[in-house]
Design an enzyme around this catalytic site. Sequence first.
Site, PDB file in Angstrom:
ATOM      1  N   TYR A  60      -5.223 -23.729   1.044  1.00  0.00           N
ATOM      2  CA  TYR A  60      -6.645 -24.063   0.973  1.00  0.00           C
ATOM      3  C   TYR A  60      -7.253 -23.763   2.332  1.00  0.00           C
ATOM      4  CZ  TYR A  60     -10.355 -26.552  -1.575  1.00  0.00           C
ATOM      5  OH  TYR A  60     -11.483 -26.882  -2.282  1.00  0.00           O
ATOM      6  N   GLU A  62     -11.044 -23.563   3.402  1.00  0.00           N
ATOM      7  CA  GLU A  62     -12.505 -23.570   3.504  1.00  0.00           C
ATOM      8  C   GLU A  62     -12.929 -23.230   4.926  1.00  0.00           C
ATOM      9  OE1 GLU A  62     -14.520 -26.613   0.331  1.00  0.00           O
ATOM     10  OE2 GLU A  62     -13.879 -27.417   2.239  1.00  0.00           O
ATOM     11  N   ASP A 206     -26.373  -2.473  -3.635  1.00  0.00           N
ATOM     12  CA  ASP A 206     -25.305  -2.966  -4.490  1.00  0.00           C
ATOM     13  C   ASP A 206     -24.392  -1.788  -4.786  1.00  0.00           C
ATOM     14  OD1 ASP A 206     -23.607  -4.032  -6.338  1.00  0.00           O
ATOM     15  OD2 ASP A 206     -25.151  -4.968  -7.566  1.00  0.00           O
ATOM     16  N   THR A 232     -17.669  -4.570  -4.613  1.00  0.00           N
ATOM     17  CA  THR A 232     -16.437  -5.132  -5.161  1.00  0.00           C
ATOM     18  C   THR A 232     -15.254  -4.448  -4.505  1.00  0.00           C
ATOM     19  OG1 THR A 232     -16.462  -3.523  -6.963  1.00  0.00           O
ATOM     20  CG2 THR A 232     -17.446  -5.683  -7.406  1.00  0.00           C
ATOM     21  N   LYS A 235     -12.343  -1.673  -8.875  1.00  0.00           N
ATOM     22  CA  LYS A 235     -12.909  -0.378  -9.260  1.00  0.00           C
ATOM     23  C   LYS A 235     -12.206   0.744  -8.492  1.00  0.00           C
ATOM     24  CE  LYS A 235     -17.397  -2.334 -10.626  1.00  0.00           C
ATOM     25  NZ  LYS A 235     -17.285  -3.726 -10.132  1.00  0.00           N
TER      26      LYS A 235
END
Length: 413
Positions: A60, A62, A206, A232, A235
């Site tokens: 974890y 954060e 984008d 992303t 792809k």
Amino acid sequence: MSVTHAPAAVDVLRRQDPEMAEIVLGEGERQASTLQLIAAENFTSPAVLAALGSPLANKYAEGYPGARHHGGCEIVDVAERLAVERAKALFGAEHANVQSHSGSSAVLAAYAALLRPGDTVLALGLPYGGHLTHGSPANFSGRWFDFVPYGVDAETGLIDYEQVRTLARSHRPKAIVCGSISYPRHIDYAFFREVADEAGAALIADAAHPIGLVAGGAAPSPVPYADVVCATTHKVLRGPRGGMLLCGHELAERVDRAVFPFTQAGAQMNTIAAKAVAFGEAATPAFSAYAHQVVANARVLARRLAEQGLAVTTGGTDTHLITVDPAPLGLDGRAARGLLAAAGIVLDCCALPHADARGLRLGTAAVTTQGMREQEMPGVAALVGSVLRGQVEGKRAREEVRELATAFPPYPG
């Protein structure tokens, strides 16, 4: 046994959860025995898969390196710093945030960094290939912001750049978004920068689809022009499913805070490590050759699909994706997709500009990863055409597709 998972991992899953093991193995078999022509999908490398299944999945974390909200982050801090530095070097960006869980969450963070609810945003309209995050009323973007859509020329299918300029002058948007989920041509980022400056707007690129081609030098980069680039890591880039943002020093803090703590919390450290692996792979000459091969394959496939009687939008492609209208064969996109799926040819529907019916969207990233080249594309197109014309019955078509797919295993050996 599926070739997409190491034997030891499969054996563990079989012992612990045989029901899920069969599901995983079944998906591996599906991927290996059918033609993957979805433009948004690819096959990651074994190294990327190894990072995804590593002990980093347990941590974890954060916050950001050196400023976490949990202890024990010394090692994962190194992993994230490595991913950031590799992304910056790969794309020539001053700053990179690699924590976004998806392309949509990256876009959300870009809006959070630059906009306030109610601001006007200019973006490609959904009927012309805009994404859900570009103003869909079903999405946060359409509910929180006032989107003004621009479109494409009815004859050529190309972005109507003069309309973009006219709308920007009349609406004075706070931001302009350039990018699409189904536009097969390169975008003129320099033009969008000029229009954004004239309107006093921020420019958001984008680049979820072309970013892998950008990494391989097979498509122009939005980084020198956009205030923020959203992308992303799957792809064409061949990394894990996830997102990232690129920007200059002046927006770095705003972008980081927009990701954490504003839009998401704990970072997925195994995914970030896998992104670092993918960035390292994308910096190699082999990946550059791959990216150019993806485009070469797409161009041949587009030409051959036209010969099969499908109407290819914009007359071809500059990228990895192709959009076609099957109407000349007496079908709409949904019916055509169903026929092809039954034959083992997997692709998507998409909106068609200035048309009521939907079309088909194809991509060549995955089949190129499998090793297919230009000489295989006529065969792919012929399979598509024969299925859509009903010239080969379902079982025989499925056998022909399997024969081609299994000749190019995604994970040989």
